[in-house]
Design a protein around this motif. Structure first.
Motif, PDB file in Angstrom:
ATOM      1  N   GLU A 189       0.830  -1.195   0.000  1.00 41.94           N
ATOM      2  CA  GLU A 189       0.000   0.000   0.000  1.00 41.94           C
ATOM      3  C   GLU A 189       0.871   1.254   0.000  1.00 41.94           C
ATOM      4  O   GLU A 189       0.641   2.198  -0.780  1.00 41.94           O
ATOM      5  N   THR A 204      -6.849  -0.729  -1.763  1.00 39.92           N
ATOM      6  CA  THR A 204      -7.661  -1.754  -2.416  1.00 39.92           C
ATOM      7  C   THR A 204      -6.803  -2.706  -3.229  1.00 39.92           C
ATOM      8  O   THR A 204      -6.982  -3.931  -3.178  1.00 39.92           O
ATOM      9  N   LEU A 205      -5.875  -2.167  -3.998  1.00 43.52           N
ATOM     10  CA  LEU A 205      -5.003  -3.006  -4.818  1.00 43.52           C
ATOM     11  C   LEU A 205      -4.202  -3.984  -3.954  1.00 43.52           C
ATOM     12  O   LEU A 205      -4.121  -5.182  -4.254  1.00 43.52           O
ATOM     13  N   ARG A 207      -4.744  -5.115  -0.875  1.00 41.00           N
ATOM     14  CA  ARG A 207      -5.559  -6.124  -0.180  1.00 41.00           C
ATOM     15  C   ARG A 207      -6.121  -7.167  -1.143  1.00 41.00           C
ATOM     16  O   ARG A 207      -6.135  -8.370  -0.850  1.00 41.00           O
ATOM     17  N   GLU A 208      -6.592  -6.695  -2.294  1.00 46.08           N
ATOM     18  CA  GLU A 208      -7.231  -7.627  -3.219  1.00 46.08           C
ATOM     19  C   GLU A 208      -6.219  -8.551  -3.892  1.00 46.08           C
ATOM     20  O   GLU A 208      -6.534  -9.709  -4.187  1.00 46.08           O
ATOM     21  N   VAL A 209      -5.011  -8.076  -4.120  1.00 49.93           N
ATOM     22  CA  VAL A 209      -4.026  -8.962  -4.736  1.00 49.93           C
ATOM     23  C   VAL A 209      -3.627 -10.072  -3.756  1.00 49.93           C
ATOM     24  O   VAL A 209      -3.427 -11.225  -4.155  1.00 49.93           O
ATOM     25  N   TYR A 211      -5.615 -11.237  -1.355  1.00 48.24           N
ATOM     26  CA  TYR A 211      -6.781 -12.105  -1.269  1.00 48.24           C
ATOM     27  C   TYR A 211      -6.845 -13.047  -2.475  1.00 48.24           C
ATOM     28  O   TYR A 211      -7.050 -14.259  -2.336  1.00 48.24           O
ATOM     29  N   GLY A 212      -6.651 -12.495  -3.664  1.00 50.32           N
ATOM     30  CA  GLY A 212      -6.734 -13.313  -4.868  1.00 50.32           C
ATOM     31  C   GLY A 212      -5.634 -14.352  -4.948  1.00 50.32           C
ATOM     32  O   GLY A 212      -5.878 -15.522  -5.286  1.00 50.32           O
ATOM     33  N   ARG A 215      -6.366 -17.125  -2.526  1.00 50.57           N
ATOM     34  CA  ARG A 215      -7.373 -18.067  -3.026  1.00 50.57           C
ATOM     35  C   ARG A 215      -6.765 -19.042  -4.026  1.00 50.57           C
ATOM     36  O   ARG A 215      -7.098 -20.228  -4.040  1.00 50.57           O
TER      37      ARG A 215
END
Length: 271
Positions: A189, A204-205, A207-209, A211-212, A215
């Motif tokens: 961040e 957002t970038l 956290r989402e990277v 998370y993805g 997964r």
């Protein structure tokens, strides 16, 4: 009909204890008691008490879960030993060995010893996404191990290790591991902001990277190294970044040293 989880007496309900309790309640916990000075209340039929003397008469838990601070555990353990001398005990305290916990229980002047099983969960247990390593001595029965495994599976995944010393390694990798990932998110961040991204976008970038990617690691059978290679085109942007991160003194060395520091600290906490 779903089989209820074993009844517990949870000693200590801090961050880790609270994370586990939420998962256990959702999983159908049998009537249980939490021993904690700060927790306000629990839904019936569960109860919160402030001292061992306040535990309801006749209440005998299937498992006593120790989640108190390792350095402050001995007094509570001696009191519990006097009341439950033959208990099944699941300890989630970092560093405290089976031998040290047995010695603390012996201070309760009991003629018998409990069966102590060690566990090292982590805070994603709050979301049912925890990872827990467990160790049981040879004296533990299959039923005792099953009780402890079912509790920890209610809040995530479990693995069993054959040597107690390996619990410290579990601590260094997965017990402390979420903090390493949170630090990566924090640094990504800040790095995004340094490149001109607005703070909300960088957040957002980052956290989402994570998370993805998490997964993909969880749901695909592909080895992590292969997943990394699949993202890395020769001479591309990812390759340029990895050339920095994979320098011998960068992530390879730092990650090994960080985990070793956590493992060493767990050993220092052993009583």
């Amino acid at each position: 009909m779903t089989t209820p989880l074993p009844s517990i007496l949870l000693a200590g309900c801090g961050k880790m204890g609270s994370a586990m309790v939420q998962g256990w309640l959702a999983g159908g916990l049998a009537p249980s008691v939490v021993l904690d000075r700060h927790l306000s209340d629990l839904p019936a039929p569960h109860r919160v008490v402030r001292a061992v003397a306040d535990i309801p008469a006749g209440f005998v838990p299937d498992v006593i879960v120790l989640a108190v601070k390792p350095q402050k555990a001995d007094g509570v353990l001696a009191e519990l030993a006097a009341r439950y001398p033959q208990a099944t005990v699941l300890s989630v305290m970092a560093g405290r060995t089976v031998a040290s916990l047995e010695a603390a229980f012996a201070a309760g002047a009991t003629a018998t010893q409990p069966t102590i099983i060690r566990a090292m969960p982590n805070t994603p247990s709050l979301l049912g996404a925890g990872m827990c390593g467990l160790y049981a001595p040879l004296t533990a029965t299959a039923e005792q191990k099953q009780h402890c495994d079912s509790l920890m599976r209610a809040v995530g995944e479990t693995v069993w290790v054959e040597r107690e010393s390996l619990i410290d390694a579990v601590t260094g990798v997965s017990g402390s591991g979420p903090a390493y990932v949170f630090l990566l998110a924090e640094l990504l961040e800040k790095a995004g902001q340094a490149q001109g991204l607005p703070a909300p976008v960088a957040r957002t970038l980052a956290r989402e990277v994570i998370y993805g990617a998490g997964r993909m690691l969880h749901e695909l059978p592909t080895d992590a190294e292969e997943l990394r290679r699949n993202v890395t085109s020769p001479g591309g942007t990812t390759a340029a970044a990895l050339a920095v991160l994979m320098q011998p003194e960068a992530w390879p060395r730092i990650t090994t040293d960080a985990v070793a520091a956590a493992v060493n600290r767990a050993g220092e906490l052993a009583g």
